[in-house]
Design a protein around this motif. Structure first.
Motif, PDB file in Angstrom:
ATOM      1  N   LEU A 181       0.855  -1.201  -0.088  1.00 33.27           N
ATOM      2  CA  LEU A 181      -0.002  -0.025   0.090  1.00 33.27           C
ATOM      3  C   LEU A 181       0.871   1.136   0.141  1.00 33.27           C
ATOM      4  CD1 LEU A 181      -2.782   1.462   0.195  1.00 33.27           C
ATOM      5  CD2 LEU A 181      -2.387   1.041   2.894  1.00 33.27           C
ATOM      6  N   VAL A 182       0.585   1.880  -0.869  1.00 28.73           N
ATOM      7  CA  VAL A 182       1.340   3.488  -0.870  1.00 28.73           C
ATOM      8  C   VAL A 182       0.315   4.364  -1.219  1.00 28.73           C
ATOM      9  CG1 VAL A 182       1.914   3.262  -3.401  1.00 28.73           C
ATOM     10  CG2 VAL A 182       3.532   4.428  -2.070  1.00 28.73           C
ATOM     11  N   SER A 230       6.465   5.789  -4.387  1.00 29.63           N
ATOM     12  CA  SER A 230       7.100   4.612  -5.265  1.00 29.63           C
ATOM     13  C   SER A 230       7.070   3.302  -4.667  1.00 29.63           C
ATOM     14  CB  SER A 230       8.489   5.090  -5.186  1.00 29.63           C
ATOM     15  OG  SER A 230       8.404   6.364  -6.057  1.00 29.63           O
ATOM     16  N   LEU A 231       6.868   2.309  -5.681  1.00 27.04           N
ATOM     17  CA  LEU A 231       7.302   0.999  -4.992  1.00 27.04           C
ATOM     18  C   LEU A 231       8.185   0.231  -5.997  1.00 27.04           C
ATOM     19  CD1 LEU A 231       3.960  -0.632  -4.107  1.00 27.04           C
ATOM     20  CD2 LEU A 231       5.665  -0.213  -2.504  1.00 27.04           C
ATOM     21  N   LEU A 257       3.297   6.907  -8.463  1.00 26.14           N
ATOM     22  CA  LEU A 257       2.004   6.061  -8.427  1.00 26.14           C
ATOM     23  C   LEU A 257       0.606   7.059  -8.450  1.00 26.14           C
ATOM     24  CD1 LEU A 257       3.625   3.018  -6.590  1.00 26.14           C
ATOM     25  CD2 LEU A 257       2.603   2.982  -8.753  1.00 26.14           C
ATOM     26  N   LYS A 258      -0.106   6.312  -9.045  1.00 24.48           N
ATOM     27  CA  LYS A 258      -1.563   6.814  -9.133  1.00 24.48           C
ATOM     28  C   LYS A 258      -2.697   5.881  -8.564  1.00 24.48           C
ATOM     29  CE  LYS A 258      -0.389   9.436 -13.398  1.00 24.48           C
ATOM     30  NZ  LYS A 258      -0.617   9.514 -14.882  1.00 24.48           N
ATOM     31  N   PRO A 259      -3.772   6.438  -8.093  1.00 23.22           N
ATOM     32  CA  PRO A 259      -4.686   5.455  -7.826  1.00 23.22           C
ATOM     33  C   PRO A 259      -5.267   4.300  -9.063  1.00 23.22           C
ATOM     34  CG  PRO A 259      -5.305   7.551  -6.793  1.00 23.22           C
ATOM     35  CD  PRO A 259      -3.973   7.690  -7.907  1.00 23.22           C
ATOM     36  N   VAL A 274      -2.686   1.851  -4.226  1.00 22.52           N
ATOM     37  CA  VAL A 274      -2.282   3.265  -4.405  1.00 22.52           C
ATOM     38  C   VAL A 274      -3.598   3.836  -3.867  1.00 22.52           C
ATOM     39  CG1 VAL A 274      -1.356   5.291  -5.573  1.00 22.52           C
ATOM     40  CG2 VAL A 274      -0.639   2.830  -6.292  1.00 22.52           C
ATOM     41  N   SER A 275      -3.269   4.567  -2.594  1.00 18.81           N
ATOM     42  CA  SER A 275      -4.467   5.334  -2.119  1.00 18.81           C
ATOM     43  C   SER A 275      -4.417   6.825  -2.447  1.00 18.81           C
ATOM     44  CB  SER A 275      -4.211   5.281  -0.452  1.00 18.81           C
ATOM     45  OG  SER A 275      -3.220   5.886  -0.019  1.00 18.81           O
TER      46      SER A 275
END
Length: 123
Positions: free
Chosen positions: A11-12, A17-18, A86-88, A121-122
């Protein structure tokens, strides 16, 4: 027995980034391409990016260009997916896949699959 084992999901927050990893074993992948796919709920699985094991040639889906980077470590038989900004809408299960691919974005040629890793991605 070929095994592809993904790791690194989680979860990010949006903008974060991941880095995903895919450890491959069970055969020689020298003439293969390694791809990262993703599947969001209610949507078809799509090819995100791919890399050829020998030459390192890469493919990126248009929406991922500039944000995602694929790389490989030949010595460790591991492929990485660095995901930035990152985007939702990047929320999905991400799968690693491998196959004797001639055309790198020919999805039908990817014959070995990992179990997937969830990326959320929240907003």
């Amino acid at each position: 027995q070929v095994q592809l084992v993904e790791s690194g999901g989680g979860l990010v927050q949006a903008g974060g980034s991941l880095r995903l990893s895919c450890a491959a074993s069970g055969r020689t992948f020298s003439n293969y391409a390694m791809g990262w796919f993703r599947q969001a709920p209610g949507k078809e699985r799509e090819l995100v990016t791919a890399i050829t094991w020998n030459s390192g040639s890469t493919y990126y889906a248009n929406s991922m260009k500039g944000r995602f980077t694929i790389s490989r470590d030949n010595a460790k038989n591991t492929v990485f997916l660095q995901m930035n900004s990152l985007k939702p809408e990047d929320t999905a299960v991400y799968y690693c896949a491998a196959g004797p691919v001639v055309t790198i974005d020919d999805i039908s040629k990817y014959i070995y699959w990992g179990q997937g890793t969830q990326v959320t991605v929240s907003s």
